[in-house]
Design an enzyme around this catalytic site. Structure first.
Site, PDB file in Angstrom:
ATOM      1  N   CYS A   1      -0.547   2.760  13.289  1.00  0.00           N
ATOM      2  CA  CYS A   1      -1.926   2.662  12.709  1.00  0.00           C
ATOM      3  C   CYS A   1      -2.230   1.832  13.767  1.00  0.00           C
ATOM      4  O   CYS A   1      -3.600   1.354  14.261  1.00  0.00           O
ATOM      5  CB  CYS A   1      -1.642   1.935  11.551  1.00  0.00           C
ATOM      6  SG  CYS A   1      -1.114   0.609  11.491  1.00  0.00           S
TER       7      CYS A   1
ATOM      8  N   HIS B   1      -1.514  -1.575   7.033  1.00  0.00           N
ATOM      9  CA  HIS B   1      -2.480  -0.754   7.913  1.00  0.00           C
ATOM     10  C   HIS B   1      -3.327  -1.806   9.023  1.00  0.00           C
ATOM     11  O   HIS B   1      -3.977  -2.809   8.532  1.00  0.00           O
ATOM     12  CB  HIS B   1      -2.979  -0.033   6.837  1.00  0.00           C
ATOM     13  CG  HIS B   1      -3.547   1.478   7.661  1.00  0.00           C
ATOM     14  ND1 HIS B   1      -2.897   2.353   8.322  1.00  0.00           N
ATOM     15  CD2 HIS B   1      -4.393   1.990   6.703  1.00  0.00           C
ATOM     16  CE1 HIS B   1      -3.921   3.647   8.342  1.00  0.00           C
ATOM     17  NE2 HIS B   1      -4.428   2.871   7.388  1.00  0.00           N
TER      18      HIS B   1
ATOM     19  N   ASP C   1     -10.769   5.948   9.016  1.00  0.00           N
ATOM     20  CA  ASP C   1      -9.469   6.038   9.047  1.00  0.00           C
ATOM     21  C   ASP C   1      -8.570   6.528  10.255  1.00  0.00           C
ATOM     22  O   ASP C   1      -8.997   7.811  10.104  1.00  0.00           O
ATOM     23  CB  ASP C   1      -8.665   5.751   7.574  1.00  0.00           C
ATOM     24  CG  ASP C   1      -7.404   5.368   7.793  1.00  0.00           C
ATOM     25  OD1 ASP C   1      -6.724   4.751   9.186  1.00  0.00           O
ATOM     26  OD2 ASP C   1      -6.699   4.614   6.602  1.00  0.00           O
TER      27      ASP C   1
END
Length: 687
Positions: free
Chosen positions: A428, A472, A488
């Site tokens: 991520c 994250h 995202d």
């Protein structure tokens, strides 16, 4: 000195001194094993070697090393510790020295005085384990070590004969149980001071988790950390999985290699937070992190009330405390899933989130220039170019063959170029950082937000567990009339990472892997039960703060308690406990011993039959009295055997015959008949 016929004779056949020494060495080895994960490898190996050498000397019954050798080893330990830590003071160096000195002390273990030094040095070494961990598993391991040290200590106080270790272990267990009420009173009512143990610095480089800085491409393989970062209990129905975004550090400054928080000193009012709808209420139990972060769901306009940790919100919606979180925190949160923040119209202040270092990622900049022309050419009247640019980046992530992986390999100087054009894979951080660089090159203000996303509900206690592996990174972009908006990019690459429970998990250990192979459902259920127990341990023990102590006193009717009142209350409670123990001991002293009562009945039966029985005759003397009558009394041989068994039951710790069984056998034995028809009233019958 005699040598053993076999080097590894059974424990029961070894001389008592050898057996006791080996048992003590095993306990010390367990204490050292608990410290091993936190010590240098050479110190653990040296400590183990010293214990093995002492065990070999005990088995072979060899003489202990000359004092000169022990002095040389002591000098070696001190020098090695100095070379490793460059000091002999401090927590790490001190604990290393204590562990090695404990192992070295066993090489001069020849008298009870030496054993006592080993015992109490072992207790001190065991206590230092709390410097590293205070978890439930650590407490259970330390409890086992404490039992072992107490067993060895009790065994050393039984110098006569060869008492079994089981007897010493039983006495030690009874001592621990008798001391438990006193421990509980001291824990509940002794004035709570500050936290006694400080947390060691924990470098999480290469492991999942949060950090105040982010270097993209410097880690070839990310190891997932399955430890729990926080637990959440929702009031009412919990939100959907994709809405669980716990906000952490926001990274705005980028120098080409590292992302850092903004240098802006703007206060929380600059966030311009606007919330809508009903709030989501929940309780957070946050693990110690050593960082001044409070992890709340987006977005939380109200500060959580935490004694000793005043909180403030930064201009980028992150909640911070005035000092690092070094203890378990529990606080109430109130968040609004529907919110907006930031200015709604463009201003020069947004240029901070457009800045890119010169000379980095030339291919990404060229791609952005090409896309800007395409967007401008295809832009319809009334359309916002920023939205079209964001959609173009997300479409590229969905359709360009990009992968979410924990092993992307090391990236070079131009990490965004490698991600977009060469590797097309990353975790991520790679995805979010590369997307923000591309968005800034497209003229869209953007920044990286880190935190935790998702979680897993434990059906045992209903809590949501958010782990370090749930750490994250996502992006925030500024759009006109909307302000800062969450985007995202990882969800575009792998939707399961955000929308479902299909997440990358750390590899299980050997035991966990074996349990999964046998029964995956059982392994999962045991894991959830253990996490629920661990939460209760932290809630009732580690999180027992001064405020909770005062709350308990208020429930007991003692409002406004201060340390002096606590000490007085504790004194009264300890006095009551001592009086209770004294009364119990006096009652036991005056109560009749069942074994003596059974012996007294046997004496009386023989007296009734005309035998001359002394008032203090032992079971063996009674058996000899029956055997003295010769062949005429052979029918009483079972009775003689019973009397000898009664003696063994009392004085031979290895005897396993319970007293109730001997009492039942007595009723079936052939006893001499009384010479008087009517027994005396004060003489109870054995039956």
């Amino acid at each position: 000195m005699l040598k053993l016929a076999r080097p590894l004779a059974p424990l029961a056949q070894l001389p008592r001194e050898t057996r006791d020494t080996l048992f003590l060495l095993a306990v010390v080895a367990w204490v050292l094993l608990l410290q091993a994960p936190y010590l240098p490898g050479w110190s653990s190996a040296l400590g183990l070697a010293l214990l093995l050498a002492r065990g070999w000397l005990a088995l072979r019954q060899r003489a202990l090393p000359h004092p000169g050798w022990r002095s040389a080893l002591l000098l070696l330990i001190v020098v090695a510790t100095w070379l490793h830590y460059h000091t002999l003071l401090g927590q790490q160096a001190g604990v290393t020295l204590i562990v090695l000195l404990l192992a070295l002390k066993t090489l001069e273990l020849r008298a009870q005085r030496d054993a006592l030094v080993v015992f109490f040095l072992g207790f001190f070494t065991l206590l230092s384990q709390f410097f590293h961990s205070q978890s439930l598993l650590t407490a259970l391991a330390m409890l086992l070590a404490l039992w072992g040290l107490l067993t060895a200590l009790v065994n050393a106080q039984l110098p006569v004969g060869r008492p079994p270790l089981a007897l010493a272990a039983r006495i030690a267990g009874q001592m621990m149980l008798l001391g438990a009420p006193l421990m509980l009173l001291l824990f509940l009512f002794f004035p709570r001071l500050g936290p006694l143990w400080s947390l060691p610095a924990d470098a999480l480089g290469g492991r999942s988790g949060l950090s105040e800085r982010m270097q993209v491409g410097q880690i070839a393989r990310l190891a997932l950390d399955d430890r729990i970062a926080l637990r959440v209990r929702f009031e009412g129905r919990p939100p959907a999985q994709q809405e669980l975004y716990f906000r952490g550090p926001v990274l705005s400054q980028f120098d080409g290699i590292e992302w850092r928080p903004s240098r802006s000193t703007a206060d929380a009012q600059a966030a311009e937070l606007r919330v809508e709808g009903e709030p989501l209420r929940y309780q957070v139990t946050q693990e110690p992190s050593g960082m001044p972060w409070l992890l709340l769901l987006e977005a939380s306009p109200e500060a959580p009330l935490i004694p000793g940790y005043p909180a403030r919100m930064s201009s980028d919606l992150q909640w911070l405390t005035q000092r690092p979180v070094t203890e378990l925190l529990r606080y109430q949160g109130q968040s609004y899933p529907r919110f907006r923040h930031g200015p709604e119209t463009a201003s020069p202040a947004l240029d901070e989130w457009l800045a890119l270092p010169p000379g980095y990622n030339p291919r990404t900049l060229a791609l952005a220039a090409l896309w800007r022309q395409e967007v401008e050419q295809r832009l319809q009247p009334g359309q916002e170019p920023g939205i079209r640019k964001v959609e173009r980046v997300l479409a590229q992530l969905r359709q360009g063959g990009y992968r979410y992986t924990l092993e992307p390999g090391l990236f070079g100087r131009d990490s965004a170029d490698e991600f977009w054009f060469d590797r097309r894979a990353g975790f991520c951080e790679h995805i979010a950082a590369s997307s923000v660089i591309l968005l800034r090159a497209l003229g869209v203000p953007a920044r990286v937000v880190t935190g935790y996303q998702g979680g897993e509900r434990n059906p045992v206690d209903g809590l949501w567990s958010v782990r370090q592996s749930d750490a994250h990174a996502w992006a925030e972009v500024w759009l006109p009339k909307r302000g800062w908006t969450r985007v995202d990019p990882t969800a575009a690459v792998q939707p399961d990472r955000i929308d479902a429970f299909e997440r990358l998990r750390p590899a299980p250990g050997l035991l966990a892997d074996a349990m999964i192979q046998v029964s995956p459902s059982l392994a999962l259920q045991l894991s959830r039960v253990w996490e629920a127990l661990d939460y209760r341990w932290k809630q009732w023990v580690l999180d027992y703060s001064q405020q909770q102590q005062f709350d308990l006193l208020r429930q007991l009717g003692l409002d406004g308690a201060d340390p002096s009142q606590l000490l007085r209350l504790l004194s009264w409670l300890l006095a009551a406990l001592c009086l209770t123990v004294a009364a119990w001991a006096l009652w036991r002293l005056r109560s009749r011993d069942p074994w003596l009562e059974l012996l007294q009945r046997a004496r009386h039966r023989l007296q009734q039959a005309g035998y001359q029985v002394a008032a203090q005759a032992t079971p063996r003397q009674l058996a000899q009295l029956l055997a003295a009558n010769g062949p005429a009394e052979r029918r009483f041989e079972p009775l003689q055997a019973w009397l000898l068994e009664l003696e063994r039951q009392r004085y031979d710790p290895a005897s396993q015959r319970p007293l109730a069984e001997l009492r039942r056998q007595a009723r079936a034995l052939d006893w001499p008949q009384p010479q008087r028809a009517v027994p005396r009233p004060d003489s109870p019958d054995l039956t």
